[in-house]
Structure formats: structure tokens, C-alpha cells
Design a protein around this motif. Structure first.
Motif, PDB file in Angstrom:
ATOM      1  N   ARG A  96       0.856  -1.181   0.000  1.00 21.83           N
ATOM      2  CA  ARG A  96       0.000   0.000   0.000  1.00 21.83           C
ATOM      3  C   ARG A  96       0.896   1.236   0.000  1.00 21.83           C
ATOM      4  NH1 ARG A  96      -3.651  -2.364  -0.623  1.00 21.83           N
ATOM      5  NH2 ARG A  96      -5.252  -2.572   0.951  1.00 21.83           N
ATOM      6  N   GLU A 147       0.536   4.386   0.479  1.00 14.90           N
ATOM      7  CA  GLU A 147       0.455   5.349   1.572  1.00 14.90           C
ATOM      8  C   GLU A 147       1.191   4.844   2.813  1.00 14.90           C
ATOM      9  OE1 GLU A 147      -3.608   6.456   2.713  1.00 14.90           O
ATOM     10  OE2 GLU A 147      -2.785   7.071   4.634  1.00 14.90           O
ATOM     11  N   VAL A 148       1.088   3.542   3.061  1.00 12.79           N
ATOM     12  CA  VAL A 148       1.773   2.959   4.219  1.00 12.79           C
ATOM     13  C   VAL A 148       3.279   2.993   3.992  1.00 12.79           C
ATOM     14  CG1 VAL A 148       2.025   0.899   5.639  1.00 12.79           C
ATOM     15  CG2 VAL A 148      -0.223   1.488   4.689  1.00 12.79           C
ATOM     16  N   ARG A 202       4.722   6.353   4.624  1.00 14.33           N
ATOM     17  CA  ARG A 202       4.967   6.672   6.036  1.00 14.33           C
ATOM     18  C   ARG A 202       6.183   5.912   6.587  1.00 14.33           C
ATOM     19  NH1 ARG A 202      -0.896   7.345   6.215  1.00 14.33           N
ATOM     20  NH2 ARG A 202      -1.299   5.146   6.620  1.00 14.33           N
ATOM     21  N   CYS A 258      -4.960   4.627   2.020  1.00 13.86           N
ATOM     22  CA  CYS A 258      -5.459   3.498   2.795  1.00 13.86           C
ATOM     23  C   CYS A 258      -6.972   3.546   2.922  1.00 13.86           C
ATOM     24  CB  CYS A 258      -4.876   3.530   4.198  1.00 13.86           C
ATOM     25  SG  CYS A 258      -3.467   2.454   4.355  1.00 13.86           S
ATOM     26  N   SER A 259      -7.517   4.706   2.689  1.00 18.82           N
ATOM     27  CA  SER A 259      -8.941   4.859   2.919  1.00 18.82           C
ATOM     28  C   SER A 259      -9.708   4.005   1.923  1.00 18.82           C
ATOM     29  CB  SER A 259      -9.331   6.322   2.777  1.00 18.82           C
ATOM     30  OG  SER A 259      -9.900   6.554   1.523  1.00 18.82           O
ATOM     31  N   SER A 260     -10.853   3.527   2.354  1.00 20.99           N
ATOM     32  CA  SER A 260     -11.597   2.655   1.445  1.00 20.99           C
ATOM     33  C   SER A 260     -12.248   3.457   0.321  1.00 20.99           C
ATOM     34  CB  SER A 260     -12.632   1.859   2.227  1.00 20.99           C
ATOM     35  OG  SER A 260     -13.162   2.631   3.264  1.00 20.99           O
ATOM     36  N   LYS A 261     -12.569   4.723   0.622  1.00 19.23           N
ATOM     37  CA  LYS A 261     -12.996   5.607  -0.467  1.00 19.23           C
ATOM     38  C   LYS A 261     -11.715   6.218  -1.049  1.00 19.23           C
ATOM     39  CE  LYS A 261     -16.560   6.761   2.701  1.00 19.23           C
ATOM     40  NZ  LYS A 261     -16.667   7.655   3.863  1.00 19.23           N
ATOM     41  N   ARG A 293      -9.453   5.193  -2.830  1.00 19.72           N
ATOM     42  CA  ARG A 293      -8.280   4.387  -2.545  1.00 19.72           C
ATOM     43  C   ARG A 293      -7.226   4.538  -3.631  1.00 19.72           C
ATOM     44  NH1 ARG A 293      -8.942  -1.977  -1.587  1.00 19.72           N
ATOM     45  NH2 ARG A 293      -6.942  -2.702  -2.375  1.00 19.72           N
TER      46      ARG A 293
END
Lengths: 383, 372
Positions: free
Chosen positions: B296, B298-299, B302, B317-320, B322
Motif C-alpha cells: 500500500r 500510503e503505508v 509513512r 489506505c482509505s476505502s474511499k 483508494r
């Protein structure tokens, strides 16, 4: 004559011999709520008075007091000498400019030379003769002027009642640990238990770097809003990142959430026992999501022995949202920072997981080591 | 911290900020004022305007209107340039264009979206086929901000004019200005640029427009910028933009060659087992977009930050929301979309930073992969 906030308390009077204890806690809570504002708090029989504050702080004081559990109602008014002239002068300040009104007198001090009716009619008469725009209506008045004759030559005069937060003083029912997420439900659950007098400590689970810092900050903002009611001073955070990774790697995907919740419960119970919290509090509502089915709750409940309070268990989402709007957490709760990464969300979570299957899958993990490791990530954030 | 997210924003040039600081100090006057201080501020502003324009356009043919940034320039072009009928955009456009187009749609303008290829460049034939007699505006970004794909906006604009001479051609050049040497042809009517992608401050940009073009403004008020954009001029922003551009254009070819070699070096050093290249071969040397497939983005972003490397991402990471809308339009499968990272360079980037970044990227992605 002095402007005062008059505070009446709710259920404390029911408490018989324990009343002194309840009143002491209530006093401490009022002082905590008013921290940072110059004031004096006096206790008289059946009332509290906030006095000696700056006029500019009046609204803030009313607002803060109205959120303290145990407050039945509050009024902004005046404390005066109890002679009719002083009472009249105060009554003029709280009386309406026009329309119908009525003076209602309550005589706490039965030694007072006039009875309630006589005081009401004397004050009402003088108000009427001073202001031609007023008229008396004793049956359905638009406004009321209240006179309360107290001990020690004092009287309270005020024009209205505002509703307090009701409930019991926070701390009188023990201490519980709220598992707070960034969602709508858990802050409401904390609010409801605090209302019954429970002192609420807070614990948040995060999975950085799978969730971001903003999600954590959102929880802190929520905790701050909630603490206006619960008077909580800090929120604890624990990382469940490694636990999620291990579950994801080793266990059946449909049990991801179920297994994680069992870990959360275990960790929460360890912390609660260490800190002297007598129960866990969650925002679970039956059937709301896959992990909140009867089977899901049974699964997580079975790993702890402390009582778990779920004040929202029978609430509809709509009802929960209504309370969250009322206590001011809703707008923060709906901010779009997710508290779980899609990496760990199974396509089809188990809705009715069998305990035997759960235990079988969990056996693939070193539960004790993972719990200990998570506990070592504990942080405290002051609110 | 190794900073390789320069397509998001660049570190402001300290020289440019320093030279412009006097406009936040002693030369604070309003350029519209008619007394000495105002007049001299106006004179300086005119110098910055002309100087910025000269880098990419013939001042006899084009004008430069200062804006609050690329987004405002994009909005001005779309809301000012669109008429009844249709406008044609590409699937690769920045949100400032895409969202403006969506707003225009609700006002009754037909929006035609041209597809993009796997590298993020517009499919030229499909794009041109969408332009017809009712097309008021055609928009093609010069350099795609998510993949670095370079669109040939010069030839496309000529083709558009050939099909419909009345169609305005707008190009969002935010990732091209100061990165590619070029001179605007007259077939381009509107061109948007931004200061903070080349070492200038945030909150400053410009819309460059053909001199004879009369475009309705987005902001009304005191009539600054010859009525094209009201609001007291941001003299400091314009000055810092000008000085940053001066530094940027001093050796653009040399910088490009060097950065290009860094991009190639980074790709060479990245593990091909972990990363897939999304940026096209002939794309902007300043952007290298890759995907750590299955991870992922975004992960990973970070985790990289915690290891002192800042890069951009194309997923969340958001389900919307994405996936990146643009990279999804490139036609990749979900597992690739999940892992998108955008590594972007500036003329300040150093070779040792690139080498170290490659090590961190390889190690971190491998570690992440081992965890899930």
C-alpha cells in the motif's frame, strides 16, 4: 447584590447516608470544570452558587456547568439581602421588558416574616407599578420571576431555569476504561457511562504506519470534546500494528477483525487491571458491523473477565448520531481519517464466527508475546 | 531527510526568498497606490511579470496574469474559456481541471474526456477525434503530475486549431515550467504555471494568455492585472517567483541532463522484483513513478518517512478514494494501483541522495512485503 450562577443537583438527594460523599465528588467536579476561570464556589443547602466571577466569563461558566453530570438545572441570577427593597431591585434586573409575568416565591427560610404569597404579591405589585408594559398573569405567564428566600438573610432572584446534564457526578460509580476509536459510537458510549457516575479513562488502538497520524490526532480531538463531560485528563494509545500483521499473515482472512478485537480486549483488560479501572466500556451496538453480532461479541467477551459495559447495545445508529451531535463529537467523528487500513480488511468478514474456529486460528499466534509487545508501545497523551 | 517529493512542492530557494523579502519589509506598498512607494512597487511588479514571461513566451504575443497558484490559473482558464457546447479534456488532468470540468458539466457544458495511455500521456488521435465544431475549449496538461508523461501540446494545439480555429487551447504547465525548455506557440491560448514547483513560494502562480484573447475573470474587484484578476497584487510572491525562475532557467539544459541521469540511476538501482515502472521512458526527467505491487503506497510512504525519505504516493489506505484516478485511467490492475509511489527530483537533488534513496526504497519495500 451579586450576580451568581445557581446550580441545583439531580439524583444526589436520593442518596441518603452517602449524600456527603456524593456532594464532595460533585464539588470537586464543578471545580475541575471551572478550572482556569476566576470564581468562588459556595455550597448552601440543596444549592451551589458560583460567585465572584468576571461578567465576561458568565456564558463560559454557564456552559461548563451545564455539562457537569449531577447538575439538574442552573440559573443565572442574583444573590441579595432578603429585605423587600433588595429583592425588588434584583427582580427588576431579571424581569421582562414587556408582556405578562408572574412572581414565584420559594421560602426556604420559614422564619421569614412574610409568606410566599405575600412576597410574590409585594414584588409583583412594585414591578407592575414601575413598568406599564407589564401585566400579571398568574395562570399562563409569558415570563416568570423567581424569588428564593434563603438562610442567613439572603435571597436568590432569577428569571429562568436551564437544563443541566443530569446524571450522577463522575467518579461516584467507580472507574472504567473506554476503548475509543475515531468513530461516532465510542465517544457516545463514554458519555453515557460518565453520566451514570463512572469515571472514564480512555484507550485508543492505532496501527501506524497503516493508519496515519491524522487518525490519532482525530481521536485526541474527540477525547478532548468528550472530556468536557467526563473530565478525563489523558488518553492512552497502544499500537496493534504487529498484531494485525501477524493475524494477516497467519490466520484465516475472514477472522481478521474478530481476532484483532480479542487482542484489543485482552490489552484493555491488562491496562484496566493495572490502573484500577473496574470495567471496560465499548461503543458496540448489536449487529451494527460484522464484529458486533452476538457471535462476534461472545468471541471478544470470552477473553476477559472484567465486566464490559456496552451502553449502546440496543441503540439504532440514528439515535447514537443524535447524541453525538448533542455532545459535540459528531462533526469530528465523521472526519475522513480511517482507523483501519484496507490492507487488513477482508472482502468477507465472518459474521457468525464459531468459537472453536477462532481458537484454532488464534493458536497459530503467540498471543501472550504479542499482547506484551503491544503493551510496551503504550503512550499517554494529555488532554 | 532526503526529499524526493518535489512534484508536490519544492523547498523554497533561500536566495529567492531573501531577495524578495524587501517586499514584505520596506517595499510593502500597494502597487495600485499613486504615490512614490506604490509606483515603485508597480514598476518592480512589471519587471517580474516581464521577466517570468520571457522564459517561455514572446511578450509581444503573450501576457502574464499573476494568480494565487496553479489551481486558480486552471479554474480561470476553464470557467473563462468554456462556452456552451462541449469542452475536451484528458483523463490525466490535475484535479483543479477535472473538478472545474465537473462543475461546468453541472452548468450544462458537455465534458468530453480523452483517454490516456499506460504512461499517462493522452491518446492523441482519440483526443483530436473529440474536438468538433462545438468545442469551445480543449485542455491537455503539458506534463502529467502523477507519471511525468509529456504531452506534445504544441502539435496537439495546432491540430485542434486546424479542426476548429475557434476552439481555445489550454495547457496546465505546472510540472513543465522550469523543467522543459520551450517557447509557447501561438496555437496555445492559455497556459498555467506555479511558483512552488520551482523553488518559489506557495500561493503564487500565473496564467499566461495570448495577448489578443479576452477572457472573463474569475475574481472581480479592484480591477488589478488589467481586470483579469482582481485582488491586491502579491508582490512578494511575484518577486520570489521571478528570482526562483531566474535560478531555474540559468542552466535548464544542464539541470535536465543531470536530473535525467539521476532518474535513470534510481530506476537502475531499484529492485525489479519489488518495483514496476509506471513513468513512460520519454517522460519528464523530474518524475519517476513506480509501483511496489501488492503493497500500500500510503503505508510505504509513512515507513519511508520514518527512515528519512520523503516521496509522493498515488494511493490511500482509505476505502474511499483508494486509488489515484489518473493512474487508474492508465489501465493498471488494482494490486499495481495500490502500490504507487511518485519519486520526484529537483535541480537541488544530489547523486548521493539518489543512491541512498534507492537503498532505503529497496530495504523498506522488502521489509513491508515480509510483514504482510
Amino acid at each position: 447584590m451579586e450576580q451568581v450562577v445557581i446550580i441545583r443537583y439531580a439524583e444526589i438527594h436520593l442518596k441518603g447516608k452517602n449524600r456527603g460523599y456524593f456532594e464532595r465528588v460533585f464539588t470537586v467536579n464543578l471545580e475541575r470544570a471551572l478550572r482556569g476561570i476566576r470564581h468562588e464556589l459556595h455550597r448552601t443547602s440543596g444549592r451551589y452558587l458560583v460567585a465572584n466571577f468576571a461578567p465576561s466569563e458568565t456564558e463560559e461558566i454557564m456552559e461548563r456547568v451545564s455539562r457537569v453530570f449531577g447538575v439538574h438545572s442552573l440559573s443565572l441570577g442574583f444573590e441579595t439581602e432578603n429585605d423587600l427593597d433588595s429583592i425588588f431591585y434584583a427582580a427588576k434586573l431579571v424581569s421582562p421588558k414587556e408582556g405578562s409575568f408572574k412572581v414565584e416565591t420559594h421560602r426556604g427560610n420559614k422564619q421569614y416574616p412574610l409568606n410566599s404569597m405575600e412576597i410574590s404579591s409585594a414584588i409583583g405589585g412594585r414591578l407592575l407599578s414601575e413598568n406599564k408594559a407589564l401585566k400579571v398573569d398568574v395562570h399562563e405567564p409569558e415570563h416568570r420571576v423567581y424569588v428564593d428566600i434563603r438562610e442567613q438573610g439572603k435571597a436568590l432572584v432569577f428569571g429562568s431555569f436551564e437544563k443541566g446534564a443530569h446524571g450522577m457526578p463522575v467518579g461516584t460509580a467507580g472507574k472504567g476504561l473506554l476503548m475509543i476509536s475515531g468513530g461516532i459510537d465510542s465517544p457516545v458510549a463514554g458519555y453515557m457511562m460518565a453520566k451514570r457516575g463512572l469515571s472514564v479513562e480512555m484507550l485508543h488502538f492505532h496501527s501506524y504506519p497503516y493508519t496515519n497520524e491524522a487518525a490519532k490526532e482525530k481521536v485526541v480531538s474527540l477525547a478532548k470534546i468528550l472530556s468536557r463531560y467526563t473530565l478525563t485528563e489523558k488518553v492512552r494509545t497502544v499500537s496493534v500494528t504487529h498484531i494485525q500483521e501477524e493475524i494477516h499473515k497467519k490466520c484465516a482472512a475472514e477472522l481478521n477483525v474478530t481476532l484483532l478485537r480479542r487482542f484489543m480486549y485482552r490489552i484493555a483488560e491488562r491496562i484496566a487491571r493495572r490502573e484500577g479501572d473496574g470495567c471496560l466500556i465499548t461503543g458496540e451496538s448489536l449487529g451494527q458491523v460484522a464484529s458486533q453480532t452476538l457471535e462476534g461479541i461472545t468471541s471478544s467477551n470470552s477473553v476477559v473477565s472484567l465486566p464490559v459495559f456496552r451502553p449502546l447495545i440496543g441503540f439504532d445508529k440514528e439515535d447514537i448520531i443524535e447524541i453525538s451531535k448533542q455532545i459535540g463529537t459528531y462533526e469530528t467523528s465523521v472526519l475522513p481519517f480511517e482507523d483501519c487500513c484496507t490492507v487488513f480488511l477482508p472482502d468477507f468478514p465472518a459474521i457468525k464466527p464459531k468459537l472453536s474456529f477462532i481458537e484454532e486460528e488464534e493458536a497459530k499466534l503467540d498471543v501472550e508475546a504479542l499482547v506484551e509487545e503491544a503493551l510496551s508501545t503504550l503512550e499517554r497523551i494529555s488532554l | 531527510m532526503i526529499y524526493l517529493d518535489n512534484a508536490a512542492t519544492t523547498r523554497p530557494s533561500s536566495g529567492a526568498v531573501e531577495r524578495a523579502a524587501c517586499f514584505l519589509g520596506e517595499n510593502f506598498y500597494n502597487p495600485s497606490a499613486t504615490y512614490g512607494g506604490g509606483v515603485s512597487a508597480a514598476r518592480e511588479l512589471a519587471k517580474f511579470r516581464a521577466g517570468l514571461l520571457e522564459h517561455i513566451a514572446d511578450p509581444a504575443k503573450f501576457k502574464l496574469v499573476f494568480t494565487s497558484g496553479g489551481t486558480e490559473a486552471d479554474n480561470t482558464a476553464l470557467f473563462g474559456g468554456a462556452r456552451r457546447g462541449n469542452i475536451v479534456v484528458t483523463a490525466g488532468e490535475h484535479a483543479a481541471v477535472e473538478r472545474s470540468a465537473a462543475a461546468l458539466k453541472s452548468r450544462g457544458v458537455e465534458i468530453r474526456v480523452a483517454p490516456i495511455d499506460q504512461g499517462g500521456g493522452v491518446e492523441e488521435e482519440a483526443f483530436l477525434a473529440l474536438v468538433d465544431a462545438n468545442t469551445s475549449l480543449a485542455c491537455v496538461m503539458h506534463v502529467n503530475n502523477e507519471t511525468g508523461a509529456v504531452n506534445d501540446v504544441f502539435s496537439l494545439s495546432r491540430e485542434v486549431k486546424r479542426k476548429n480555429p475557434r476552439t481555445l487551447f489550454f495547457s496546465d504547465g505546472v510540472q513543465a515550467f522550469g523543467k522543459i525548455p520551450f517557447t509557447l506557440p501561438e496555437s496555445i491560448d492559455l497556459y498555467a504555471v506555479s511558483a512552488h514547483k520551482i523553488g518559489g513560494p506557495k500561493g503564487t502562480g500565473a496564467l499566461i494568455k495570448r495577448r489578443s484573447l479576452d477572457l472573463p475573470p474569475l475574481l472581480f474587484g479592484g480591477g488589478q492585472e488589467e481586470n483579469a484578476r482582481s485582488g491586491t497584487e502579491n508582490v512578494f510572491g511575484a518577486a520570489a517567483f521571478y528570482f526562483a525562475a531566474e535560478e531555474t532557467f540559468a542552466d535548464l539544459q544542464g539541470d535536465r541532463r543531470r536530473v535525467s541521469s539521476y532518474r535513470d540511476l534510481l530506476w537502475e538501482k531499484l529492485s525489479k522484483e519489488l518495483f514496476l515502472k509506471i513513468s513512460p521512458e520519454e517522460g519528464s526527467p523530474f518524475i519517476l513513478t513506480v509501483s511496489a505491487e501488492g503493497l500500500r503506497g500510503e503505508v510505504l510512504q509513512r515507513m519511508l518517512w520514518d527512515r528519512s525519505l520523503a516521496v509522493g504516493t498515488g494511493s490511500a489506505c482509505s476505502s474511499k478514494h483508494r486509488f489515484s484516478r489518473v493512474i487508474a485511467a492508465c489501465g493498471y490492475r488494482e494490486s499495481v494501483l495500490d502500490g504507487v509511489l511518485r519519486i520526484s527530483f529537483s535541480r537541488e537533488t544530489k547523486e548521493e541522495e539518489v543512491l541512498r534513496a534507492a537503498e532505503i526504497l529497496n530495504a523498506t519495500a522488502a521489509e513491508f512485503k515480509g510483514k504482510i
